[in-house]
Scaffold this active site. Structure first.
Site: not given
Length: 268
Positions: A76, A124, A216, A218-219
């Site tokens: 995402h 994801d 922020g 994320s990932g």
């Protein structure tokens, strides 16, 4: 960018894209809630994923350096066409101390089953090939991935790291933060008073109390201690729409050990 998803009676926030602010953006899992500022470069595989807007670049997500020219992040974070760059060895987004390595991205590989309209569907995960190799040193190292299929026990020691929001609706962190998020086993996390059926067996949960990931982050990695060594067991994916650190709604991560074969195939 954090996106709202209606999942049964729950709203989930994807931890990713932000809107450009003076220095960075604000719509991704952008700052760890609770926790503390990490010792500079103590998580040397953590990277800042940034996109170009106008003449500047802005932090939107975290990621993990898994090979000299490969970064792992959330799907995402990169499912839009943008000009990306990766900053390795970063600590303070507002200053450059000479340890940083800035790399452009040549290719983005998103899992073919990723559905941007439904983060709860899973998958994801994405890999980014860098245009040149990172130089490994004490500030830039490779994150270790777990064995294929490995599942950690309840309360296993894990930390989330990132530059995300420090509170729901709050401000971003200029400096990399870390927060203790003990592993929540699948049985507990999928119980009716927790996440229920929203969480699949290709996801892992961490925390569920005062500390969590947020926009922020994320990932970025869920770093879990196994036999005296940290392994990246998760990729920050989403939190509850009721708040980043809503009780019994732990931060949800893509379970890296479920995708080892896919990672190897893409990198090959």
């Amino acid at each position: 960018m954090l996106r709202f998803l209606v999942l049964t009676s729950l709203a989930a926030l994807v931890l990713a894209d932000l809107v450009p602010q003076p220095r960075y953006i604000e719509d991704s899992l952008e700052r760890v809630v609770g926790g503390e500022v990490a010792t500079p470069n103590s998580w040397p595989w953590q990277i800042s994923l940034q996109y170009k807007s106008g003449s500047g670049y802005y932090h939107t997500c975290g990621g993990t350096l898994i090979a000299k020219n490969w970064v792992m992040t959330a799907a995402h974070c990169v499912d839009r066409s943008r000009e990306w760059r990766v900053v390795i060895g970063e600590h303070d987004l507002n200053s450059n101390n000479g340890r940083e390595q800035i790399k452009t991205v040549s290719n983005v590989y998103i899992h073919s089953l990723w559905d941007s309209s439904n983060v709860a569907n899973g998958y994801d995960i994405a890999l980014m090939r860098l245009t040149s190799e990172a130089t490994l040193n004490s500030f830039a190292q490779l994150g270790s991935l777990p064995p294929n299929g490995q599942i950690l026990p309840n309360n296993n020691l894990c930390y989330i790291t990132g530059w995300g929001l420090t509170s729901t609706g709050g401000s971003i962190s200029a400096q990399l933060k870390q927060a203790y998020l003990p592993m929540v086993d699948h049985k507990t996390c999928t119980s009716p008073t927790w996440w229920g059926s929203t969480v699949s067996n290709t996801m892992v949960c961490g925390g569920g109390g005062a500390e969590s990931g947020c926009n922020g982050d994320s990932g970025g990695p869920l770093n879990c201690l196994v036999d005296g060594k940290y392994y990246v067991h998760g990729i920050a994916s989403f939190v509850s729409g009721y708040g980043c650190n809503a009780p019994r709604k732990p931060t949800v991560f893509t379970r890296v050990s479920a995708y080892i074969n896919w990672i190897n195939q893409v990198m090959a």
